[in-house]
Design a protein around this motif. Structure first.
Motif, PDB file in Angstrom:
ATOM      1  N   ILE A 221      -5.874  -7.028   2.735  1.00  0.00           N
ATOM      2  CA  ILE A 221      -4.795  -7.420   3.643  1.00  0.00           C
ATOM      3  C   ILE A 221      -3.896  -6.222   3.929  1.00  0.00           C
ATOM      4  N   LEU A 222      -3.472  -6.116   5.173  1.00  0.00           N
ATOM      5  CA  LEU A 222      -2.534  -5.074   5.579  1.00  0.00           C
ATOM      6  C   LEU A 222      -1.163  -5.371   4.980  1.00  0.00           C
ATOM      7  N   THR A 223      -0.569  -4.374   4.318  1.00  0.00           N
ATOM      8  CA  THR A 223       0.767  -4.541   3.744  1.00  0.00           C
ATOM      9  C   THR A 223       1.709  -3.490   4.316  1.00  0.00           C
ATOM     10  N   VAL A 224       2.976  -3.808   4.300  1.00  0.00           N
ATOM     11  CA  VAL A 224       3.997  -2.857   4.726  1.00  0.00           C
ATOM     12  C   VAL A 224       3.949  -1.621   3.835  1.00  0.00           C
ATOM     13  N   ALA A 225       3.717  -1.819   2.548  1.00  0.00           N
ATOM     14  CA  ALA A 225       3.654  -0.692   1.610  1.00  0.00           C
ATOM     15  C   ALA A 225       2.543   0.283   1.980  1.00  0.00           C
ATOM     16  N   ALA A 226       1.401  -0.227   2.409  1.00  0.00           N
ATOM     17  CA  ALA A 226       0.283   0.648   2.796  1.00  0.00           C
ATOM     18  C   ALA A 226       0.651   1.486   4.012  1.00  0.00           C
ATOM     19  N   VAL A 227       1.354   0.878   4.962  1.00  0.00           N
ATOM     20  CA  VAL A 227       1.774   1.625   6.155  1.00  0.00           C
ATOM     21  C   VAL A 227       2.805   2.680   5.771  1.00  0.00           C
ATOM     22  N   ARG A 228       3.782   2.299   4.965  1.00  0.00           N
ATOM     23  CA  ARG A 228       4.819   3.246   4.539  1.00  0.00           C
ATOM     24  C   ARG A 228       4.238   4.422   3.762  1.00  0.00           C
ATOM     25  N   ALA A 229       3.167   4.194   3.027  1.00  0.00           N
ATOM     26  CA  ALA A 229       2.566   5.238   2.193  1.00  0.00           C
ATOM     27  C   ALA A 229       1.629   6.162   2.971  1.00  0.00           C
ATOM     28  N   SER A 230       1.467   5.915   4.265  1.00  0.00           N
ATOM     29  CA  SER A 230       0.498   6.672   5.063  1.00  0.00           C
ATOM     30  C   SER A 230       1.188   7.587   6.058  1.00  0.00           C
ATOM     31  N   ASP A 231       0.617   8.786   6.211  1.00  0.00           N
ATOM     32  CA  ASP A 231       1.114   9.730   7.217  1.00  0.00           C
ATOM     33  C   ASP A 231       0.578   9.386   8.596  1.00  0.00           C
ATOM     34  N   VAL A 232      -0.678   8.950   8.637  1.00  0.00           N
ATOM     35  CA  VAL A 232      -1.344   8.605   9.884  1.00  0.00           C
ATOM     36  C   VAL A 232      -1.875   7.184   9.771  1.00  0.00           C
TER      37      VAL A 232
END
Length: 139
Positions: A71-82
């Motif tokens: 599942i897509l999480t906000v944490a995964a997006v925040r932890a990514s540069d791209v």
């Protein structure tokens, strides 16, 4: 990208995290030789990775059989540069300071291996270009 990170971080997002994003993550993981932190996720994850995607990747020596959609999480997006989206529309959260790319690719869901091969090959080409951009000194 932040100078504080030892390696760039990329998140691939599609709806089911069962085909396109799984293939892209696998290609980047293999081609970067651990020089890029790689994640994939879906806005509405499937129960399993698409069997045709597993078969197509096996043909090029990459085993996706043990992967599971996440599942897509906000944490995964925040932890990514791209963050690279592949048909997830507006479901991907947007944060300042991240680079967003949208790759328009056919969806392999419900398609046979003959239809998935060109999608796989297009993803590999795009991943190679991305890697050259992320790590130009290693291209």
């Amino acid at each position: 990208m932040s100078d504080l990170r030892p390696r760039p971080s990329v998140l691939f997002v599609c709806v089911h995290n069962a085909g396109r994003s799984q293939m892209a993550a696998a290609f980047l993981t293999r081609l970067s030789h651990d020089r890029v932190e790689v994640r994939s996720a879906g806005s509405a994850p499937a129960d399993a990775v698409n069997p045709a995607a597993v078969e197509a990747m096996a043909e090029v020596g990459i085993d996706l059989s043990a992967q599971t959609p996440k599942i897509l999480t906000v944490a995964a997006v925040r932890a990514s540069d791209v963050v690279i989206t592949m048909g997830c529309g507006d479901t991907c959260p947007v944060f300042p300071g991240r680079r967003y790319l949208d790759w328009t690719l056919d969806d392999p869901a419900g398609q046979g291996i003959e239809a998935v091969r060109p999608i796989r090959d297009d993803i590999e080409r795009r991943v190679r270009l991305l890697l050259a951009d992320l790590l130009p000194e290693h291209a």
